[in-house]
Design an enzyme around this catalytic site. Structure first.
Site, PDB file in Angstrom:
ATOM      1  N   THR A 285      -6.261 -35.822 -34.814  1.00  0.00           N
ATOM      2  CA  THR A 285      -5.997 -34.552 -34.129  1.00  0.00           C
ATOM      3  C   THR A 285      -7.221 -34.201 -33.286  1.00  0.00           C
ATOM      4  O   THR A 285      -8.359 -34.418 -33.719  1.00  0.00           O
ATOM      5  CB  THR A 285      -5.706 -33.369 -35.084  1.00  0.00           C
ATOM      6  OG1 THR A 285      -5.803 -32.144 -34.329  1.00  0.00           O
ATOM      7  CG2 THR A 285      -6.655 -33.244 -36.251  1.00  0.00           C
ATOM      8  N   ILE A 286      -6.964 -33.641 -32.123  1.00  0.00           N
ATOM      9  CA  ILE A 286      -8.091 -33.191 -31.306  1.00  0.00           C
ATOM     10  C   ILE A 286      -8.776 -32.000 -31.976  1.00  0.00           C
ATOM     11  O   ILE A 286      -9.916 -31.705 -31.678  1.00  0.00           O
ATOM     12  CB  ILE A 286      -7.666 -32.804 -29.860  1.00  0.00           C
ATOM     13  CG1 ILE A 286      -6.715 -31.607 -29.851  1.00  0.00           C
ATOM     14  CG2 ILE A 286      -7.084 -34.000 -29.123  1.00  0.00           C
ATOM     15  CD1 ILE A 286      -6.568 -30.971 -28.473  1.00  0.00           C
ATOM     16  N   ASP A 287      -8.058 -31.309 -32.869  1.00  0.00           N
ATOM     17  CA  ASP A 287      -8.573 -30.058 -33.427  1.00  0.00           C
ATOM     18  C   ASP A 287      -9.659 -30.254 -34.485  1.00  0.00           C
ATOM     19  O   ASP A 287     -10.360 -29.307 -34.828  1.00  0.00           O
ATOM     20  CB  ASP A 287      -7.425 -29.243 -34.052  1.00  0.00           C
ATOM     21  CG  ASP A 287      -6.324 -28.938 -33.048  1.00  0.00           C
ATOM     22  OD1 ASP A 287      -6.619 -28.899 -31.843  1.00  0.00           O
ATOM     23  OD2 ASP A 287      -5.168 -28.749 -33.475  1.00  0.00           O
TER      24      ASP A 287
ATOM     25  N   ARG B 268     -12.934 -14.341 -14.340  1.00  0.00           N
ATOM     26  CA  ARG B 268     -11.851 -15.272 -14.036  1.00  0.00           C
ATOM     27  C   ARG B 268     -11.556 -16.109 -15.288  1.00  0.00           C
ATOM     28  O   ARG B 268     -12.419 -16.277 -16.138  1.00  0.00           O
ATOM     29  CB  ARG B 268     -12.253 -16.222 -12.908  1.00  0.00           C
ATOM     30  CG  ARG B 268     -12.375 -15.546 -11.554  1.00  0.00           C
ATOM     31  CD  ARG B 268     -10.986 -15.214 -10.983  1.00  0.00           C
ATOM     32  NE  ARG B 268     -11.067 -14.773  -9.609  1.00  0.00           N
ATOM     33  CZ  ARG B 268     -11.332 -13.541  -9.205  1.00  0.00           C
ATOM     34  NH1 ARG B 268     -11.545 -12.583 -10.112  1.00  0.00           N
ATOM     35  NH2 ARG B 268     -11.385 -13.240  -7.920  1.00  0.00           N
TER      36      ARG B 268
ATOM     37  N   ARG C 140      -6.063 -33.038 -24.412  1.00  0.00           N
ATOM     38  CA  ARG C 140      -5.592 -34.112 -25.292  1.00  0.00           C
ATOM     39  C   ARG C 140      -4.930 -35.255 -24.530  1.00  0.00           C
ATOM     40  O   ARG C 140      -4.345 -36.148 -25.128  1.00  0.00           O
ATOM     41  CB  ARG C 140      -4.709 -33.574 -26.402  1.00  0.00           C
ATOM     42  CG  ARG C 140      -3.376 -33.071 -25.979  1.00  0.00           C
ATOM     43  CD  ARG C 140      -2.638 -32.545 -27.212  1.00  0.00           C
ATOM     44  NE  ARG C 140      -1.229 -32.722 -27.074  1.00  0.00           N
ATOM     45  CZ  ARG C 140      -0.319 -31.963 -27.664  1.00  0.00           C
ATOM     46  NH1 ARG C 140      -0.692 -30.981 -28.458  1.00  0.00           N
ATOM     47  NH2 ARG C 140       0.948 -32.195 -27.504  1.00  0.00           N
TER      48      ARG C 140
ATOM     49  N   MET D 209      -8.218 -25.313 -26.866  1.00  0.00           N
ATOM     50  CA  MET D 209      -7.314 -25.519 -28.006  1.00  0.00           C
ATOM     51  C   MET D 209      -8.087 -25.522 -29.329  1.00  0.00           C
ATOM     52  O   MET D 209      -9.290 -25.309 -29.350  1.00  0.00           O
ATOM     53  CB  MET D 209      -6.557 -26.831 -27.826  1.00  0.00           C
ATOM     54  CG  MET D 209      -5.429 -26.757 -26.820  1.00  0.00           C
ATOM     55  SD  MET D 209      -4.513 -28.317 -26.791  1.00  0.00           S
ATOM     56  CE  MET D 209      -3.052 -27.797 -25.903  1.00  0.00           C
TER      57      MET D 209
HETATM   58  O1  F6P Z   1      -2.775 -29.862 -32.702  1.00  0.00           O
HETATM   59  C1  F6P Z   1      -3.245 -30.139 -31.441  1.00  0.00           C
HETATM   60  C2  F6P Z   1      -2.847 -29.092 -30.490  1.00  0.00           C
HETATM   61  O2  F6P Z   1      -3.267 -29.596 -29.283  1.00  0.00           O
HETATM   62  C3  F6P Z   1      -3.370 -27.670 -30.720  1.00  0.00           C
HETATM   63  O3  F6P Z   1      -4.718 -27.510 -30.392  1.00  0.00           O
HETATM   64  C4  F6P Z   1      -2.417 -26.850 -29.900  1.00  0.00           C
HETATM   65  O4  F6P Z   1      -2.316 -25.528 -30.333  1.00  0.00           O
HETATM   66  C5  F6P Z   1      -1.138 -27.573 -30.168  1.00  0.00           C
HETATM   67  O5  F6P Z   1      -1.461 -28.924 -30.397  1.00  0.00           O
HETATM   68  C6  F6P Z   1      -0.094 -27.509 -29.077  1.00  0.00           C
HETATM   69  O6  F6P Z   1       0.943 -28.343 -29.458  1.00  0.00           O
HETATM   70  P1  F6P Z   1       2.363 -28.537 -28.750  1.00  0.00           P
HETATM   71  O7  F6P Z   1       2.397 -29.970 -28.336  1.00  0.00           O
HETATM   72  O8  F6P Z   1       3.351 -28.266 -29.833  1.00  0.00           O
HETATM   73  O9  F6P Z   1       2.453 -27.590 -27.618  1.00  0.00           O
END
Ligand code: F6P
Length: 345
Positions: free
Chosen positions: A127-129, A269, A278, A171
């Site tokens: 996960t990028i998170d 802004r 991602r 994100m």
């Molecule tokens: O879990 C990774 C993520 O990029 C989060 O940071 C973000 O809130 C979410 O996915 C968005 O996911 P979706 O593809 O459901 O819009």
């Protein structure tokens, strides 16, 4: 009949997924095991979208973003029928194990498939998170932070030219890892994360103070789930519900900028970095981590380490129970937040 091992990628995509798939196929080749690519996450196992992965199918994919297998957020436990279909397709393809690459939701399903139905499953965290417990880092995170850093660098020059406050929304879901790392690396003046509800009054005072000190511009990085402190109700209940609505976060940056303008008189802004964080090619760090996870996952299958997942601990790749990674998220490390805070106030 040789051993057949399935692999699927589930949940949101992230840079490094193709590096994992390639590593599993390449590690399996000399053993004679066949790697079966399951399309679109758990959905492929339910709908029988499964095909063999060869040396040819993974050639040239290491630097590619996304996942050649596709992904979905389908959960095997969403519908009782799913489990029967999975069983049927598992038998049809004579699978002996499954490697599941995913974030918290996908890995929770993997854990349940092993714990409740005895499917021989091994997990790989992505996960990028970077919000998964049980591993120091997930792959994808370093790439996302690199994108944020590059954006913050670029926004510095235009902010400076126009004497503006630049608000950059990033994100991270319920954690502030991307915001804090991206903010520190890019030299942001303010970093707002979900783990620490912010006080608008403090943000405003700080930005005004910077201006008085002769700083012609400021950079504010805000995580998509950063929330104002409960004492501060500048969003209003409707806006609040809109921004933090069910599972789709986003929008706090615009309200923050509006509030900065009205409370400080400074021009603001907004840039919402969104999905560029991602997409695209993984960094070298993520390519190496994903490759190491892929190789390790195959070796865990060989050792029958079911219900476990690959993990980075220090610089070692180890095997940990999937239970460690699911059911709770990993908040931003307080030490990292303290470093970010030194530059804010
Ligand atoms: O879990 C990774 C993520 O990029 C989060 O940071 C973000 O809130 C979410 O996915 C968005 O996911 P979706 O593809 O459901 O819009």
């Amino acid at each position: 009949m040789s051993t057949r091992i399935g692999i699927l990628t589930g949940g949101g995509d992230c840079p490094g997924l193709n590096a994992v798939i390639r590593a599993v196929v390449r590690r399996a080749m000399p053993t004679g095991a066949e790697i079966m690519g399951i399309k679109n996450g758990w959905r492929g196992l339910i709908k029988n979208e499964i095909e063999v992965l060869t040396r040819e199918s993974v050639r040239g994919i290491l630097p590619r973003g996304g996942t050649i297998l596709g992904t979905s957020r389908v959960n095997p436990e969403d519908d009782a029928n799913n489990l029967a279909l999975i069983e049927e397709n598992w038998k049809k393809h004579q699978l002996s194990a499954l490697i599941v690459v995913g974030g918290e939701g996908t890995l929770r399903a993997a854990r349940d498939m092993w714990r409740d139905f005895s499917y021989p499953v091994v997990g790989i965290p992505k996960t990028i998170d970077n919000d998964l417990c049980g591993t120091d880092f997930t792959f994808g995170f370093d790439t996302a932070v690199t994108v944020v850093t590059d954006a913050v660098d670029r926004l510095h020059s235009t902010a400076e030219s126009h004497h503006r406050v630049m608000v950059i929304e990033v994100m991270g879901r319920h954690s502030g890892w991307i915001a804090a790392y991206g903010g520190i690396a890019g030299g942001a003046d303010v970093v707002l994360v979900p783990e620490h509800p912010f006080r608008m009054s403090r943000v405003g005072e700080f930005l005004r103070h910077r201006e008085e000190q002769g700083h012609a511009f400021s950079i504010v990085v805000v995580a998509e789930d950063a929330k104002p402190h409960e004492d501060e109700n500048f969003l209003g209940p409707e806006t609040y519900a809109e921004i933090y609505r069910h599972n789709r976060l986003g929008g706090i940056g615009y309200y923050l900028a509006r509030e900065i303008e009205s409370s400080t008189g400074l021009e603001a802004r907004v840039t919402n970095l969104g999905y560029v964080q991602r997409g695209g090619t993984p960094t070298a760090f993520d390519r190496v981590l994903a490759t190491r996870f892929g190789v390790k996952s195959f070796e865990m299958v060989e050792a029958c380490e079911w219900g476990q997942m690959t993990s980075l601990r220090g610089n070692q790749i180890v095997s940990v129970p999937l239970d460690e990674a699911v059911d709770k998220l990993k908040p931003l490390d307080e030490d990292i937040y303290r470093v970010a805070e030194i530059f804010f106030g």
